[in-house]
Design an enzyme around this catalytic site. Structure first.
Site, short mmCIF file in Angstrom:
data_model
loop_
_atom_site.label_atom_id
_atom_site.label_comp_id
_atom_site.label_asym_id
_atom_site.label_seq_id
_atom_site.Cartn_x
_atom_site.Cartn_y
_atom_site.Cartn_z
N GLY A 155 0.83 -1.20 0.00
CA GLY A 155 0.00 0.00 0.00
C GLY A 155 0.86 1.25 0.00
N SER A 156 0.28 2.32 0.51
CA SER A 156 0.95 3.62 0.45
C SER A 156 2.01 3.74 1.55
CB SER A 156 -0.08 4.73 0.65
OG SER A 156 -0.56 4.67 1.98
N GLY A 180 1.88 2.27 5.27
CA GLY A 180 2.96 1.39 5.74
C GLY A 180 3.57 1.88 7.04
N GLU A 239 5.57 -3.37 1.27
CA GLU A 239 5.72 -3.10 -0.17
C GLU A 239 5.01 -1.79 -0.42
OE1 GLU A 239 7.43 -4.95 -2.21
OE2 GLU A 239 7.58 -6.89 -1.20
N CYS A 261 2.92 -0.05 -8.59
CA CYS A 261 3.96 0.55 -7.76
C CYS A 261 5.27 0.61 -8.52
CB CYS A 261 4.09 -0.16 -6.42
SG CYS A 261 4.28 -1.90 -6.58
C1 UN1 Z 1 2.53 -3.65 -7.80
O1 UN1 Z 1 2.34 -2.71 -8.57
O2 UN1 Z 1 2.07 -3.61 -6.62
O3 UN1 Z 1 6.63 -5.60 -11.57
C2 UN1 Z 1 3.21 -4.88 -8.20
C3 UN1 Z 1 5.44 -5.42 -11.87
C4 UN1 Z 1 4.45 -6.47 -11.44
C5 UN1 Z 1 4.10 -6.26 -10.02
C6 UN1 Z 1 3.67 -4.90 -9.63
N1 UN1 Z 1 5.02 -7.76 -11.62
O4 UN1 Z 1 5.05 -4.44 -12.48
#
Ligand code: UN1
Length: 510
Positions: free
Chosen positions: A244-245, A249, A266, A300
């Site tokens: 999440g953000s 986190g 993450e 992300c």
């Molecule tokens: C995410 O955006 O939370 O590397 C994960 C990537 C994907 C996973 C993204 N395999 O863009």
């Protein structure tokens, strides 16, 4: 009026029936608040889901914890067989699950299929892993002693996921957790409960077919501030894996650390591609374009910053503007669509506000950044902004298709710009020059968890450990040896000398 329309969602093969209960502990429950799920494609309702109450959460956690006491006794390769069946079941349901992901959060169909493929891949990975949970043996300094380590299951893994990968993040955690002998309690994003229910139904079917307690894969849908915090504060949850953000986190991190629970965080990324004049321009354009526009900039790992050598800056910029202007925006279920909607109206507002801030701070909008209400509430055109590397806004992650372009002169200047943000998830350089690429990958290079050469920042394969540094949180999930976070390491000294000898040469007279 909406440009597209879909009939009420019926997930027959996934066993959907209204009303959908948001809790699973071997049986389904959910008598909390009702929530209507709306598709960002048309703003039409897809279904109604009930949240779990705190009392139901307690029952779910107790059942999930209890299921783990038996599950941890099952030999790891047998647990691997369950994960193999889960992967097979995902193969069978790939199309339908991908369709549901697209309907619920708006990523294009081909990207949703890719997301389900990542689930299948991690299951395959975990099946192999189930026979490779190796501990080391070390030479002991004492005569006729053995020193070894072994890995034991942890217990309940609390998995808190975001809307943007509504099914894959659960699978990266779950496939590993299951072979490691842990059980999983999943709290998905409130924006994507249907995808979570679908996955849980698949896991339920698989676990039942083996005669294992389906509470091994439990589910608790509810708000982060109540259900999420019950997960974060309960010592029965041995590991919390949170996606999440950064502010989210920080909150989760404090609560879990307070009780010395284990954490995988993450969090946000602010990913850059360095485009060298010594690289292939076509590769750079494609990497940047997919990285920035894929999932409507809501990964992300999305590319947020392009650091382009001054000698090719003009050519590169005019080419990418052209690509942006040709972007097919629309119904993500349509095969030819490149960019679907943002996840909801709030995301559109955030995007628009960020663009305004960039303008106010002296950035120049090169193209895009328009709302497309004729397509629907959540559609926008992707935006390119020319900025100076010290523009304050580029320190922030805007979870939308907003890409910053800036110039550099020397490679060390480019690396300094790339590293000069609080986040540290993904990064890339496009170059055919070996000195540049080695420098970028060296200790003096990128400070990110992921650093790529001649490919973009997003689309990481499951085989590598996934995660990042600094405000990204430091967690690793998925491949490589990320499994070790899902187990507890135990070091054993075994003495078969028939005598007692102290380490460090200490002599005791009796
Ligand atoms: C995410 O955006 O939370 O590397 C994960 C990537 C994907 C996973 C993204 N395999 O863009």
């Amino acid at each position: 009026m909406h440009a597209f329309s879909y009939p009420q969602l019926t997930m027959d093969t996934l066993g959907f029936a209204q009303p959908l209960l948001g809790g699973f502990m071997g049986s389904w429950a959910g008598s909390g608040k009702r929530q209507q799920v709306v598709s960002p494609i048309t703003s039409e309702p897809l279904g109604t889901v009930t949240n779990v109450t705190p009392a139901e959460f307690e029952a779910i956690l107790a059942r999930c914890h209890n299921a783990g006491l038996a599950w941890r006794m099952v030999p790891a390769p047998k647990r691997g067989e369950v994960v193999k069946a889960l992967g097979d079941e995902l193969r069978l349901n790939k199309d339908e699950l991908a369709r549901l992901v697209t309907l619920e959060m708006g990523k294009t169909r081909r990207e949703s299929l890719g997301e389900v493929q990542e689930m299948i891949d991690i299951c395959d990975f975990a099946v192999g892993l189930s026979r490779q949970l190796y501990g080391l043996t070390m030479p002991s300094e004492r005569r006729q002693h053995r020193l070894q380590e072994q890995w034991h299951p942890l217990g309940v893994v609390g998995v808190i996921t975001a809307f943007n990968f509504p099914v894959a993040v659960w699978s990266w955690n779950t496939a590993l957790a299951l072979v490691c002998g842990d059980t999983v309690l999943w709290k998905p994003s409130s924006k994507t409960p249907l995808s979570a229910i679908a996955c849980t139904k698949i896991a339920e079917r698989v676990l039942n077919s083996f005669g294992f307690d389906p509470a091994i894969c439990s589910l608790a849908i509810g708000r982060g501030s109540d259900i999420g915090d019950l997960i974060n504060t309960d010592p029965r949850v041995a590991l919390v894996s949170y996606t999440g953000s950064v502010p989210g986190g920080r909150h989760v991190g404090k609560l879990v650390q307070e009780r010395f629970g284990r954490l995988i965080l993450e969090l946000g990324g602010n990913n850059a591609i360095i485009v060298s004049e010594k690289g292939d321009l076509e590769i750079a354009l494609r990497a940047a374009y997919f990285g920035a526009i894929g999932t409507s900039g809501q990964r992300c790992t999305s590319t947020r910053r392009l650091i382009v050598h001054e000698s090719i800056y003009e050519t590169f910029t005019s080419r990418i503007i052209e690509m942006y202007q040709k972007t097919k925006i629309g119904d993500p279920l349509n095969e030819s669509t490149i960019m679907g909607p943002l996840v909801d109206a709030q995301a559109v507002t955030t995007f628009m506000e960020a663009i305004q801030t960039v303008r106010n701070q002296g950035g120049r909008i090169l193209c895009g950044g328009d709302h497309l209400p004729d397509l629907g509430e959540c559609y926008v055109t992707p935006c390119l902004a020319e900025v100076s590397p010290d523009l304050p806004m580029i320190q922030e992650e805007t979870f939308a298709p907003l890409l910053y372009l800036m110039k550099y002169r020397t490679i060390s200047e480019a690396i300094a710009i790339q590293n000069n943000v609080p986040q540290g998830l993904s990064s890339a350089i496009i170059t055919n020059n070996m000195l540049e690429s080695e420098l970028f990958l060296s200790v003096a290079g990128s400070d990110c968890g992921i650093a790529n050469v001649n490919t973009g920042t997003s689309g990481a394969e499951i085989g590598g450990a996934f995660g990042g540094e600094k405000e990204t949180g430091g967690g690793r999930e998925s491949g490589s040896d990320a499994w070790k976070t899902y187990m507890r390491r135990q070091t054993n000294a075994l003495n078969f000398s028939g005598d007692i000898e102290l380490a460090q040469g200490i002599q005791l007279e009796f």
